[in-house]
Every structure is written in C-alpha cells, then in structure tokens.
Scaffold this motif. Structure first.
Motif, short mmCIF file in Angstrom:
data_model
loop_
_atom_site.label_atom_id
_atom_site.label_comp_id
_atom_site.label_asym_id
_atom_site.label_seq_id
_atom_site.Cartn_x
_atom_site.Cartn_y
_atom_site.Cartn_z
N ASP A 423 0.82 -1.22 0.00
CA ASP A 423 0.00 0.00 0.00
C ASP A 423 0.85 1.26 0.00
O ASP A 423 0.49 2.26 0.63
CB ASP A 423 -0.96 0.00 1.20
CG ASP A 423 -2.03 -1.08 1.06
OD1 ASP A 423 -2.26 -1.53 -0.08
OD2 ASP A 423 -2.64 -1.46 2.07
N ALA A 424 1.96 1.21 -0.68
CA ALA A 424 2.83 2.38 -0.83
C ALA A 424 3.76 2.09 -1.99
O ALA A 424 3.88 0.95 -2.42
CB ALA A 424 3.65 2.62 0.45
N LEU A 425 4.39 3.13 -2.50
CA LEU A 425 5.50 2.93 -3.43
C LEU A 425 6.77 3.21 -2.64
O LEU A 425 6.73 3.88 -1.61
CB LEU A 425 5.35 3.84 -4.65
CG LEU A 425 4.15 3.47 -5.53
CD1 LEU A 425 4.01 4.45 -6.69
CD2 LEU A 425 4.26 2.04 -6.06
N TYR A 426 7.89 2.68 -3.12
CA TYR A 426 9.12 2.70 -2.32
C TYR A 426 10.26 3.35 -3.07
O TYR A 426 10.27 3.37 -4.31
CB TYR A 426 9.47 1.25 -1.92
CG TYR A 426 8.47 0.71 -0.91
CD1 TYR A 426 8.73 0.78 0.45
CD2 TYR A 426 7.25 0.18 -1.31
CE1 TYR A 426 7.80 0.32 1.39
CE2 TYR A 426 6.31 -0.28 -0.39
CZ TYR A 426 6.60 -0.21 0.97
OH TYR A 426 5.68 -0.65 1.89
N PRO A 427 11.23 3.88 -2.33
CA PRO A 427 12.38 4.52 -2.98
C PRO A 427 13.21 3.47 -3.74
O PRO A 427 13.11 2.27 -3.44
CB PRO A 427 13.21 5.07 -1.80
CG PRO A 427 12.43 4.83 -0.56
CD PRO A 427 11.32 3.89 -0.87
N ILE A 428 14.01 3.93 -4.68
CA ILE A 428 14.84 2.98 -5.44
C ILE A 428 16.29 3.44 -5.50
O ILE A 428 17.02 3.09 -6.42
CB ILE A 428 14.30 2.76 -6.87
CG1 ILE A 428 14.14 4.11 -7.58
CG2 ILE A 428 13.01 1.99 -6.87
CD1 ILE A 428 14.31 3.99 -9.06
N ASP A 429 16.72 4.23 -4.51
CA ASP A 429 18.13 4.62 -4.53
C ASP A 429 18.97 3.38 -4.25
O ASP A 429 18.50 2.42 -3.64
CB ASP A 429 18.39 5.73 -3.51
CG ASP A 429 17.95 5.34 -2.13
OD1 ASP A 429 18.78 4.81 -1.38
OD2 ASP A 429 16.76 5.53 -1.80
#
Ligand code: NAG
Ligand code: NAG
Ligand code: NAG
Ligand code: NAG
Ligand code: NAG
Ligand code: NAG
Ligand code: NAG
Ligand code: NAG
Ligand code: NAG
Ligand code: NAG
Length: 873
Positions: A423-429
């Motif tokens: 239920d969220a999008l996440y960082p991709i660093d």
C-alpha cells in the motif's frame, strides 16, 4: 502502530555457526537493562523483547493494549532506548575468531562491545554478523559488555523523508495510518498503524531446494521425473582443498532413505553449492491439509574435508512436493472444456489443480516476542479445524519465523508468503535496493526448504491499487513510477527468488492480472500484463471491498476472476474480549474509546482529536445491522465464498478464496474470524461450514427474482448424490414437500424459509475409500431483520458422560443458533452458528484450547438464536 515504537526485537545473538571450533554463547534471556538517560528510565530487561514489553513488565507503563494506550504511549516510540548486557561470560579465548550474530534487530541500532563501536544497522528483516575478534582479545572478561542503542524509528523515518532530493510521490498514493514515512525504512510496515491494528513501532543460511528435474520457477513441472536436491552453504574464510558436500536423507523414524556425495555445481569465495538426484519412488509426497498426508523428511548436509572430518553440518526438515502458481495462458484444451480465455491463476500441488480455501494471516501481535509456539499451534489448529488449506502471509507485517513454517509444514497449511511491502511505493536509490536485496536473500534462503511455502509475492496491493492511484493523481508521471516499481519488484526481488530457488513461484504484486510473458532466456524473464486486458477474457486475482451493506446477496456486485485473495467487512469482537482491554464504562458501541480503536477506514493520520475516520467505520457496521441483522459479517463472507466457489464450475474457473482476515492483532473492530485470545467469532464457524468439500448454496438474482441452487464440490473424484428441499414458515409449519416452482407461485414467500440439503458419495483426494459428504443451507427471501421470526423454543443440555451439548428447537425454525461461553476459557465447538428445523436436535462437541476456570465455563454456556432469546444452560 500506535506509537509504541518499541525499538526492537533482538531475537538471538551469539557466535556465528559454520566455523569449525565454534562455541555459541546465547545472549537470549535475562541480565539485560533497558534505559533512556534523558527520561531517567533504567529497568531490567530480557531478550528477546521490545521496549514496551520491558517497560510494562517493570510497571513504567500500563498494558500497551489497554484502552487508548496506543495513543498515550507514543512517547516511547519517539525516544531512543539502549539495551545493555552484563559482562558476557564463556567467550573462549583460544578460538581464532569471535562473531556477533543478530537475527532481527528492530530497526535502527548502533552496537558497541567492550566500549568500542561495532556497527550500525537499519533493517529489521536482515540477519547481521560482525567480526569482533580483535575487540574481544583486547578486552577483559569483565568489560565484555554489549550495548545496543535503538534509534526512534518514526524520528528516523521522518529525517530520511526530509533529506534533500529525497523521492516523493503524487498525493494520495502513500497510504498513511498513524505514523508517516514508513516506506523509507525496512521495518514492519504495520508498526506504523493499519486499519485493523494499533501502532506501537517496536524496535528491535544455508538453503535447501527440492524440485523436480528440469523444473523452472512459475511453470508446472513434469511429475514423472526424479527429484533434485540442491544445497548451498555459506562459509567464512578459506574452504579447505578437496572438501566435499555429502547428504543423508532420513524419514521421520530416522531410517535412512538415501545418502551419498553431492556433485559440486558451484563454488564462490563465500558459498559452496552441491546437488544430487533422488529417485521419486524412494519418497512419499507432502500434501496440504485435506488433500493427503503431510509426509516430512530430514536432510543433513555435511561439508567434509579431504581427510574426512566434518567441517560443518546442517539438518533441515523438508517435504517432497511441487507447488506452482500457474498463470500461463488458457490453453486450447481448457477452452474446449468451456473455460473462458485469458490466463490461469491457480495453484497446482504435485501436478493437481486444487481449490485454495483460507484467509489472510496478519501479525498475531504488535509485539512479536509475545507470539509463543503454543499460541501459534492453537491458531493453526483453528485453521485446520476451519477447513482451510492456505493462508496468505500478508506483506507489511514481518517475515514469519521458522517455527511458524514448521507448524504449517506439520499441519498442511500452505503459506503464500510476501516480501514486506504494501500500500505504498518505495524509494529505489542504490542504498535502499542493496538493503532490500540483503533482506530478500536472507529470507528466501531461510525458508525455502519448508514444503508449506507456496509462493513469494512482492507486496500487497501494488498493481491493483498503488499504480492506479498514481494514474489518477498524476497520469503524466505513470511511466516514471511504473519504471521504479519494476526496478524494485521485477529487477531486484525476482532475481533473488529465481537465483536461489527453482521450486517456488514469484508474483510481483498480490492482486494483479499476472504475467504477459515468461521467458527464462531473457535477462528480464517476466513481463507483467498490467491493464492489457481483452473483454470477455478472465485474468488473475480479485481483491474486493464494498462497505455499502446492500451488496449482500447481490451476486452482480461481486467480482469475477480466477482467484480471490481478499474480501470482507469489519465487525465487533465479543464482549468477553472487549472486557479484557477496555474499562466497563467504555463498553458501549460508540464510546470514545471504542470509536478510537476502530481504525477503519484509513484516511490520514489518526490521533485522539481526529475521530472522523473512526465514526465512518462505526456507521458502516450500524447500517449493515440495521439493514440486515447482527450476523451480517459472517453472512456476507458466506455469500461471497459461495459465489467464488461456484465459479470453479463456470467459465472463469475460479480456484481460490482467501478472505480478509484470519485473526486479530488486538481487541478492536476489524475483519477477523478469530479474536486476539483465540476465541472463534461467528465468521470462523460460518467459514468452516462453507469450506466443506461439498456444499449446497442458494443464488438469488435480485433483478429477476429467480432463485437457483447449486452444489459445488472441490473433490478430485466425481460426487453423486441427492438433494432435498423443503419450505417452512417460521413457526415450523411445513409448506410443501418438493420444490416445484409452479406450485410455489401460489404461496406468499415473504415469511417462508427454504431448507436445502445435499448428501453425496465420493472420496477424498489421495484416498480410495468412499465416504458420504453432507451439507445443508437455508434461503430466506426476506432480510432476517424484518422477517417475522417466532420463538423457536431452544433447549440446551449438557451431558458430562458424552461431554456433548445438545441443542434443540421445539417450536419453530431457529436461525443462526449461537452457543456462547464465558471469559476464562478458549475453546471451539465442532459446529456453531447453525440453523435448526422444528424438532431437530443437534449434538455439539467441543475442543478445549485453554481453561483458567477449572471446567466452570461449562455452567456459563448459553444458547440464543436470531429470535433473540439468550438461554442459560
Ligand atoms: C538515537 O539513535 C540514533 C540511531 O541509532 C542515533 O543516530 C542518535 O544519535 C541517537 N540519539 C541519541 C540522543 O542517543
Ligand atoms: C531421530 O533422531 C533425532 C536426533 O538424533 C532424535 O532427536 C529423534 O528423537 C529421533 N526420532 C525417532 C523417531 O527416533
Ligand atoms: C555460481 O555462482 C555465481 C554467484 O552466485 C553465479 O553468478 C553463477 O551463475 C553460478 N554458476 C552456476 C553454474 O550456477
Ligand atoms: C568474495 O568476492 C567478492 C567479489 O570478488 C567480494 O566482493 C567479496 O567481498 C568476497 N567475499 C568474501 C567473504 O571474501
Ligand atoms: C497417509 O497416512 C496414513 C496413516 O499413516 C496411511 O495409512 C495412508 O496410506 C497414507 N496415505 C498415502 C496416500 O500415503
Ligand atoms: C440476473 O439476471 C439478469 C437477467 O437475466 C442477468 O442479466 C444477470 O446477469 C443476472 N445476475 C447474476 C448475478 O447472475
Ligand atoms: C455510531 O456512530 C456512527 C457515527 O456517528 C453512527 O452513524 C451510528 O449510527 C452509531 N451507531 C450506534 C449503534 O449508535
Ligand atoms: C406477502 O406478505 C407480506 C407480509 O405478510 C405482505 O407485506 C406482502 O404484501 C405480501 N405479498 C403479497 C404479494 O401478497
Ligand atoms: C430439554 O431437553 C431435555 C433433554 O433432552 C428434556 O429432558 C427437557 O424436557 C427439554 N426441555 C424442554 C423445555 O423441552
Ligand atoms: C458428540 O457430538 C459430536 C458432534 O455432533 C458427534 O459426532 C458425537 O457422536 C457425539 N458424541 C456422542 C457420544 O454422542
């Protein structure tokens, strides 16, 4: 989570295994202190634990679950806490190296040993080990003190979120409950609050792969070929030249089934991998609950030096089974059977399609150290007693510990497991992705040998919710966020699963339309279908909620798909449970405390001055009961499960229903069928009944007024038998013997009730014996809220000799007969929430799970039905 962010679970710490002269010192147990200097708190602690539990045990705070403590104790989560050991004795000084091993530090820590900084950690889901050899040798026994400072997770999440250049998302995409910014940190996501639970934010490998020769992930393997056993061991330092891997396979009686040297297939500077084949005829298959036996074996992998000494050896309990989530395109022969085009979306166990019956498993407690084996054993017994064969271990909680998989292996409960994203999008660093990769490697390798492992899914409600929210909020940005989604779920997590295991399927998102193509010769083997749909075709899973109570019985409102992995409606737990966590003065439907413990629907940050959301949830329950009756929740689930199961014989070839949710994390309005202490609600009994192998069920078309009745079987052999129908009025007068539509037209059915029953002969999967399967059901054209019920004259007796209760209806039809029992015991009846015809008597047995009343609960058993009369024993 209500803000008890107790910083952590330190599950185990000790010396690292897999080095020859190992000497393991466990750090679990007493002798610890937890402190916060600024707050002037310092109390004894015990590992594994979480700050809230130690503060509660020392009466610094009250019971975190009581009343509104999930709001009142948020200060705990906003603080740092330090756990300090006594001097660690027993560290042998003649070993070549000393390592610290941690299985689960929740979440941000700074670790020091003998006063030296050792390391910092930032992921609850990883295993960490640190070489402290130099520190140990230069440190006196009395100085060998380990100190772990746990940073405040909500503070750190906020700090990371506000770093310059930090990733952001369009408005409305990130689902927020009680604390924001959970997506930036690798900690149980529901610690930040969810719609069924509180927010406390607690702070705190060798892989064996069993698969069929030639098997590839996500594809049904041949069943008439040998098994392959693949084992890969991690090691430290130099592997002695000429060392080999050997294996021994034993059955549960310790009789050796097979043994020998494994062929070395690969070796890196840290891992050695060996392989062997095992003839299929040597072993029995493992099957899920209701489909066969749960046969298990032990496999021991030995790393042996050229001089034949064992360097390290590891034993895992395994099972021989193949399980595949088949999402391949509908084939010609399936079309010829009448199956609609599109894609499959069902599980196959040992080459057999089967109907997955079950529910969604959430963290059983906000504080994992309280999740004892005995409690999980009881819960999983209830899963089996409830006729379930699969649980979806929902993402955004925590990876289940091995003992949970062990219990599932023994009881035949398939665990659809998920990486902890939801239920969220996440960082991709790169740092975030590296951290996730380590977390995934550890958990995939840790649980792969369990036959109960059914699937790895990337996360919860991503393709069917998060990407759609982006498209609504900022359509021009969709390509960017889809690319980021693929970076995490297809390019980072998928290679970890496929790289470590051939035996398990992977799906990037729970609830999706499945894959469009799967080709292992491509660098990126899986291409998702997303929203590329052809009308008339049927694809993957459905996830359905509608809080408009008029959806009940309206089949047109339910989704048509191949597999339903979530659906439901919230309800109230029992009075007995409420009394354990709130005071008597708050015991009313809409008291402030009850309302604030209702966290549905999620909409913005919940706090004591924001009750607006909670009142929506309370209003929905009220409307449902006013429109229908108090059994609304259970009846809605039954109506949906009947609908999904009937789909197994329709073109959509529907092969699974997993309702939301199996159990409660605390006492509050939520979707659960089993309460926090193990007590069954009406829902769990009703689900048990409708998950029987052979069911009969009514389908009423609200538009046309036509009623049809279907019998559905999930057995693998044909079933033959008879059905019986009879119409009654509520007083029990038999209106007509046979179901003849033309005759019925003369009757006014407003106050009539249709009894239907099936009796069929068939056999269970993997069992040749014929047996009789019975099921009954009732249909009432009028909502029970307005039906003119009459007193059914219930009678309840108990026989100490047979240890059975006897319930009968003496003067009418009894709807939803309910046996209740007082607090102090946990048990379940073999049936409950059933109907009785006039003059029908039913024997009810029970299974006692715990009892502090010394048997006194029996005298407190009552019976009631919807007619609303509660009778004591
Ligand atoms: C709190 O913990 C964090 C993470 O370990 C650390 O960076 C910070 O310095 C700590 N603050 C205090 C006051 O100890
Ligand atoms: C099998 O061996 C293990 C380890 O030696 C032992 O703990 C277990 O009791 C044995 N089981 C049986 C059935 O003999
Ligand atoms: C051996 O392991 C390395 C590192 O994991 C991997 O890149 C390589 O493909 C493996 N080789 C084989 C033959 O499996
Ligand atoms: C193994 O080799 C890789 C690449 O050569 C290196 O990055 C890694 O640190 C080595 N690991 C160990 C445990 O020596
Ligand atoms: C399952 O186990 C029972 C009891 O051990 C045994 O009688 C039966 O043959 C087994 N069934 C199969 C299919 O192996
Ligand atoms: C109800 O009947 C109407 C008219 O025949 C039909 O269009 C509709 O699909 C039916 N609904 C269901 C759920 O079968
Ligand atoms: C509880 O409160 C909600 C929201 O104000 C209201 O709609 C509902 O009718 C109330 N329920 C009861 C039983 O009082
Ligand atoms: C059937 O009976 C109900 C209640 O007795 C009444 O309200 C309704 O009008 C009747 N319907 C017909 C078609 O007579
Ligand atoms: C209730 O059942 C018991 C035992 O079957 C019987 O003796 C008793 O007469 C019944 N009571 C009523 C009110 O029917
Ligand atoms: C007790 O009730 C159960 C469930 O109805 C039934 O199977 C069993 O035969 C009953 N026992 C006796 C002794 O009547």
């Amino acid at each position: 989570m209500r803000l008890f962010f107790p910083p952590f679970a330190l599950v185990a710490a000790g010396l690292l295994p897999f080095i020859p002269e190992r000497n393991v010192v466990s750090l679990v147990g007493d002798g610890w202190t937890v402190s916060n200097n600024a707050l002037n708190v310092s109390v004894p602690a015990s590992l594994p634990s979480q700050v809230h539990l130690d503060l509660f045990a020392n009466q610094v705070i009250g019971d975190p679950y009581y009343g509104l403590n999930d709001f009142n104790l948020r200060w705990v989560a906003w603080s740092n806490w330090t756990y300090t050991s006594l001097p660690i004795a027993g560290l042998s000084s003649n070993v070549s190296s000393t390592w610290l091993l941690f299985n689960g530090l929740d979440t941000f820590t700074s670790i020091s040993f003998c006063g030296h900084h050792v390391a910092s950690t930032n992921n609850q889901f990883r295993q960490y080990w640190f070489d402290v050899s130099t520190i140990t040798t230069s440190c006196d026994e009395t100085e060998r003190i380990l100190s772990i400072n746990f940073g405040s997770a909500p503070n750190i999440a906020n700090a990371i979120a506000s770093e310059p250049g930090q990733e952001t998302w369009p408005s409305g995409v990130q689902q927020v409950f009680e604390f924001p910014n959970r997506c930036f940190i690798r900690k149980e996501q529901s610690d930040f609050g969810w719609d069924w639970g509180p927010a406390f934010a607690p702070a705190g490998p060798c892989i064996v792969d069993i698969y069929r020769q030639g098997q590839l992930n996500n594809l049904p393997p041949a069943q008439d070929v040998p098994w392959v056993g693949n084992a890969s061991l991690d090691y430290f330092g130099q592997l002695p030249a000429g060392s080999i891997l050997q294996y021994t396979l034993k059955d549960m009686q310790n009789i050796t089934v097979a043994s020998g040297a494994m062929s070395r297939v690969n070796q890196t500077n840290a891992t050695v991998t060996g392989q062997t084949t095992i003839a299929a005829r040597l072993v029995d298959l493992w099957w899920p609950n209701q489909l066969g036996n749960q046969t298990l074996y032990y496999i021991t992998i030995d790393l042996v030096s050229a001089s034949n000494t064992s360097l390290t050896c590891v034993t895992k309990r395994i099972g021989f089974r193949t399980i595949v989530l088949n999402e391949s395109p509908i084939a010609q022969d399936q079309l010829a059977q009448g199956i609609a085009p599109g894609n499959n979306c069902h599980f196959e166990i040992n080459g057999h399609e089967f109907y997955a019956k079950g529910s969604n498993f959430i963290p059983p407690d906000a504080f994992w150290p309280r999740v004892a084996v005995e409690r999980m054993n009881q819960l999983f017994d209830s899963v089996v007693d409830g006729n379930q064969n699969m649980l979806r271990v929902w993402a955004s909680g925590a990876y289940s510990p091995d003992f949970i998989y062990d219990l599932a292996d023994e009881k035949g409960i398939l665990l659809w497991s998920e990486f902890e994203f939801g239920d969220a999008l996440y960082p991709i660093d790169p740092a975030f992705l590296d951290n996730v990769r380590e977390e995934a490697e550890y958990n995939v390798r840790r649980v792969n040998h369990h036959p109960s492992l059914a699937l790895w899914a990337g996360g919860n409600e991503l393709e069917n919710l998060e990407l759609i929210l982006v498209n609504q909020s900022a359509p021009d940005q969709l390509p960017r966020y889809m690319a980021e989604y693929e970076t995490l779920f297809l390019n980072t997590l998928l290679p970890v699963v496929f790289g470590n295991s051939k035996s398990i399927s992977y799906a990037p998102s729970s609830t999706s339309n499945g894959w469009l193509s799967l080709n292992f010769s491509n660098a990126k083997p899986m291409v998702e279908r997303y929203y590329n749909l052809t009308p008339g075709s049927v694809y993957g899973e459905t996830d359905f909620y509608n809080y408009e109570p008029s959806v009940l019985y309206n089949d047109s409102a339910y989704p048509i798909g191949r597999f339903s992995n979530e659906f439901g409606y919230h309800s109230m737990p029992s009075l007995q449970s409420w009394q354990s966590q709130i005071s008597a003065k708050d015991l009313s439907f809409n008291s402030t405390t009850v309302m604030l413990r209702d966290h549905h629907p999620p909409a913005g940050l919940l706090n004591t001055s924001n009750t607006a959301n909670a009142s929506i949830g309370q209003a929905q329950m009220t409307e449902a009961v006013q429109l229908w009756y108090p059994i609304f929740q259970a009846d809605l689930y039954v109506s949906e499960i009947e609908f999904y199961r009937r789909g197994s014989g329709l073109p959509n070839r529907q092969l699974g229903s997993l309702y939301w949710q199996l159990e409660d994390i605390w006492v509050a309005p939520a979707w659960a069928g089993i309460e926090y202490d193990g007590r069954w609600e009406v829902l769990h009994y009703a689900a048990k009944d409708i998950y029987e192998h052979v069911i009969i069920a009514p389908y009423y078309n609200v538009t046309t007024g036509n009623l049809s009745v279907w019998v559905t079987s999930d057995l693998w052999q044909p079933a033959t038998g008879t059905v019986t129908f009879a119409w009654y009025d509520w007083s029990g007068k038999h209106l007509i013997n046979t179901f003849i539509t033309t005759i019925l037209q003369g009757y006014n059915l407003t106050n009539a009730v249709l009894y239907m029953a099936v009796e069929a002969v068939s056999s269970l999967p993997n069992d040749n014996a014929f047996r009789t399967f019975r099921h009954e059901n009732f249909f009432h054209p009028t909502a029970l809220q307005v039906a003119q019920l009459v007193n059914p004259g219930l009678n309840l007796t108990y026989s100490p000799t047979t240890q059975n209760f006897t319930v009968s209806a003496t003067s009418g039809v009894a709807a939803w007969v309910w046996l209740d029992y007082p607090a102090g015991a946990v048990l379940n009846f073999d049936s409950n929430a059933f109907w009785l015809l006039p003059n029908e008597t039913r024997q009810v047995s029970y299974t006692l799970k715990s009892d502090t009343t010394n048997g006194g609960w029996i005298n407190g058993v009552t019976v009631q039905s919807l007619w609303n009369q509660t009778l004591p024993l």
